[in-house]
Motif scaffolding. Structure first.
Motif, mmCIF file in Angstrom:
data_model
loop_
_atom_site.group_PDB
_atom_site.id
_atom_site.type_symbol
_atom_site.label_atom_id
_atom_site.label_comp_id
_atom_site.label_asym_id
_atom_site.label_seq_id
_atom_site.Cartn_x
_atom_site.Cartn_y
_atom_site.Cartn_z
ATOM 1 N N LEU A 85 0.928 -1.162 0.104
ATOM 2 C CA LEU A 85 0.091 -0.135 0.176
ATOM 3 C C LEU A 85 0.878 1.090 -0.080
ATOM 4 C CD1 LEU A 85 -2.906 -0.546 2.570
ATOM 5 C CD2 LEU A 85 -3.177 0.047 0.214
ATOM 6 N N ARG A 86 1.861 1.312 0.768
ATOM 7 C CA ARG A 86 2.653 2.256 0.990
ATOM 8 C C ARG A 86 3.399 2.765 -0.532
ATOM 9 N NH1 ARG A 86 3.826 3.944 6.096
ATOM 10 N NH2 ARG A 86 2.635 2.888 7.872
ATOM 11 N N ALA A 87 3.966 1.368 -0.861
ATOM 12 C CA ALA A 87 4.636 1.711 -2.385
ATOM 13 C C ALA A 87 3.766 2.131 -3.293
ATOM 14 C CB ALA A 87 5.208 0.215 -2.690
ATOM 15 N N ALA A 88 2.459 1.750 -3.419
ATOM 16 C CA ALA A 88 1.737 2.257 -4.393
ATOM 17 C C ALA A 88 1.460 3.798 -3.977
ATOM 18 C CB ALA A 88 0.334 1.466 -4.341
ATOM 19 N N LEU A 89 1.301 4.164 -2.780
ATOM 20 C CA LEU A 89 0.652 5.364 -2.686
ATOM 21 C C LEU A 89 1.698 6.623 -2.285
ATOM 22 C CD1 LEU A 89 -1.967 4.338 -0.136
ATOM 23 C CD2 LEU A 89 -2.485 5.311 -2.334
ATOM 24 N N THR A 90 2.849 6.164 -1.830
ATOM 25 C CA THR A 90 3.746 7.161 -1.183
ATOM 26 C C THR A 90 4.233 8.345 -2.553
ATOM 27 O OG1 THR A 90 4.584 5.825 0.358
ATOM 28 C CG2 THR A 90 6.167 7.838 -0.290
ATOM 29 N N PRO A 91 4.347 7.794 -3.750
ATOM 30 C CA PRO A 91 4.692 8.947 -4.787
ATOM 31 C C PRO A 91 3.727 10.038 -4.754
ATOM 32 C CG PRO A 91 5.039 6.748 -5.582
ATOM 33 C CD PRO A 91 4.255 6.472 -4.303
ATOM 34 N N SER A 92 2.535 9.728 -4.676
ATOM 35 C CA SER A 92 1.361 10.874 -4.881
ATOM 36 C C SER A 92 1.100 11.380 -3.123
ATOM 37 C CB SER A 92 0.196 10.299 -5.489
ATOM 38 O OG SER A 92 -0.593 9.183 -4.611
#
Length: 551
Positions: free
Chosen positions: A462-469
């Protein structure tokens, strides 16, 4: 030698030395199973107690315990500067058949440089004869000689009359003789100790009043909690004439513990109008209690009187309806006076008033939104019937309320799917791999990460998917994770097939929050709680909490 008992002064008037709040957390409290203070811990505890404004802090038994000897040495060297409290060294009277000046334990009390010494002495003839193996006359001489020596060296002396209430019932003359020997030699206070903790309030009050009448001495009280009456016994003793009360923080102590400092002080100040703490200190009760629990590495008692997180929490809808009209209708005092706060718990027992009051805690005005209130009540009742619990998961409850109000979803993503694979390698290592598919800001995002278990892997993905945004996710961490297998009544299965409730506590630099998930599959239950946790984190990032609303 006799002294009249000090009485209560009017509310708002400093008591000074007319009344003693005496804390023995560092000696008697440290005897609780599971507590082991380091010297640094002891110094920190003493500072907190001094900041609260107690009159006396008993630091331990120098000469008997190396840590206590070091504690007093470091205090004397300047590591402990007390503004309100006097530091007290605890020890026993001289041994039978010796001179007080030759007793190394008595010398250690003097070497501690503590300005006050509390001596413990047997006041039950059975203990004198069977435990000390001496006679009543020698026991009195042991008390008088030791007190006299300490007084000659400029120390203030208190005497703890151990087993006093049991001894007074068995042989009152012997028990009173110990008090007389101490006061005659110059002691300031004689403390009546319910050492075995077997007394009840009416008998405590009766004995204290009787001893006060017979002696005129200044009396103190020290109660253990073996009957669950230590706080009541202490307050009863004060009402009967005691002007020195010994307690421990949060009731820590051997066996069932001691009289709880915060409950005793809470009662003396708020119920008896006795200003036993400095101005402004009463509001520090809750903070101090929790700080000392942290040092002791013991979870705070949520149901502790005055200072517990649930001390002013209301669950029943009937209570909430009355509190909405006037908080005093179901609170014995204003919780803010002791630094605590009122909470309304929204559960299946909740009604509309509970929901409206809880919403106000979150900064949400639900009073004018009848359909939203009805939706929240219905959702909570329906979910709790399936095993959800919102009283420990305020963050999930707030998300339900905001959804009922028609607010946009707090989560900066929608879930398309997730998958978790568990692999046990040849060497016994277990690895979890999670893949999540999300829609983030209109874009499909897929992320795969590994973890030491399925929940850790899902969190990482989840963090990998969300951290860029959502770069603020770097400040969010999973602080605690609790799993409970629910009673079969909440689901069709049992054992490994039973419904599972997961509570996830998350935190950032500004605070913490708890979310809940329930499902027949533990991974799905955990996923639901994790998604709520990140949705609430996004809400915190998006809009600061209103003034006075904790998040």
């Amino acid at each position: 030698m006799s002294r009249p008992n000090s009485r209560t002064t009017p509310a708002g008037t400093p008591l000074g030395d007319d009344f003693h709040v005496y804390d023995t957390t560092l000696r008697d409290g440290a005897q609780r199973e599971g507590i082991s203070y380091s010297v640094a811990d002891k110094l920190a505890v003493a500072r907190h107690l001094d900041a609260l404004g107690v009159g006396f802090v008993e630091g331990g038994w120098p000469g008997a315990l190396p840590k206590d000897t070091e504690f007093f040495a470091r205090a004397a060297a300047g590591e402990l500067e007390l503004r309100h409290a006097a530091l007290v060294a605890f020890g026993s009277t001289r041994r039978a058949g010796t001179r007080a000046g030759d007793d190394p334990q008595v010398r250690a009390l003097l070497d501690s440089q503590a300005p006050v010494v509390t001596l413990v002495a047997k006041s039950d003839r059975r203990h004198v004869e069977l435990a000390l193996r001496t006679d009543v006359a020698e026991n009195r001489a042991m008390v008088a000689d030791t007190v006299a020596l300490l007084r000659a060296e400029g120390r203030r002396v208190f005497l703890d009359a151990e087993h006093f209430f049991d001894g007074y019932a068995f042989d009152p003359d012997t028990a009173l003789g110990v008090l007389d020997a101490a006061m005659g030699a110059g002691a300031d206070v004689v403390v009546l100790c319910d050492t075995n903790g077997g007394m009840l309030p009416l008998r405590i009050a009766e004995v204290v009043a009787e001893v006060a009448e017979r002696t005129g001495f200044r009396l103190g009280i020290h109660c253990q909690d073996d009957t669950g009456c230590a706080v009541a016994n202490s307050v009863a003793a004060v009402q009967a004439g005691a002007s020195h009360v010994q307690c421990t923080a949060n009731g820590y102590g051997e066996r069932a513990g001691n009289a709880d400092l915060f409950a005793v002080v809470g009662n003396l100040v708020s119920k008896l109008d006795m200003p036993v703490l400095p101005d402004g200190a009463f509001a520090e009760l809750t903070r101090t209690s929790h700080a000392l629990a942290e040092i002791a590495n013991i979870a705070p008692d949520t149901h502790q009187a005055y200072v517990g997180a649930s001390a002013f929490a209301h669950k029943a809808g009937l209570h909430a309806s009355a509190i909405k009209v006037d908080p005093e209708l179901y609170n014995h005092m204003d919780p803010s006076v002791v630094g605590n706060g009122q909470r309304v718990l929204v559960t299946e027992m909740a009604g509309r008033s509970s929901v409206e009051l809880k919403g106000a805690e979150f900064g949400l005005d639900l009073a004018g939104h009848s359909s939203a209130v009805s939706s929240v009540v219905a959702t909570v009742k329906e979910r709790e019937a399936r095993g959800w619990s919102f009283e420990a998961a305020d963050a999930s409850l707030e998300l339900v309320m905001r959804s009922a109000l028609g607010e946009p979803a707090a989560a900066p993503f929608t879930v398309e799917s997730y998958r978790v694979i568990i692999e046990r390698l040849a060497g016994g290592q277990v690895v979890a791999e999670a893949t999540v598919r999300l829609m983030v800001e209109g874009q499909r995002v897929i992320a795969t990460e590994e973890g030491n278990g399925p929940i850790n892997a899902l969190d990482a993905a989840l963090r990998a998917a969300l951290t860029p945004s959502c770069p603020w996710l770097d400040d969010v961490e999973l602080a605690d994770f609790k799993v409970r297998i629910l009673n079969p009544r909440h689901g069709a299965g049992h054992g490994t097939d039973a419904v599972t409730r997961v509570l996830v506590e998350s935190a950032d630099g500004a605070g913490s929050w708890t979310t809940v998930g329930v499902h027949g599959n533990v991974v799905e239950a955990s996923w639901l709680a994790l998604v709520d946790a990140l949705a609430y984190a996004a809400l915190r990032h998006r809009a600061p909490a209103p003034a006075g609303v904790a998040r």
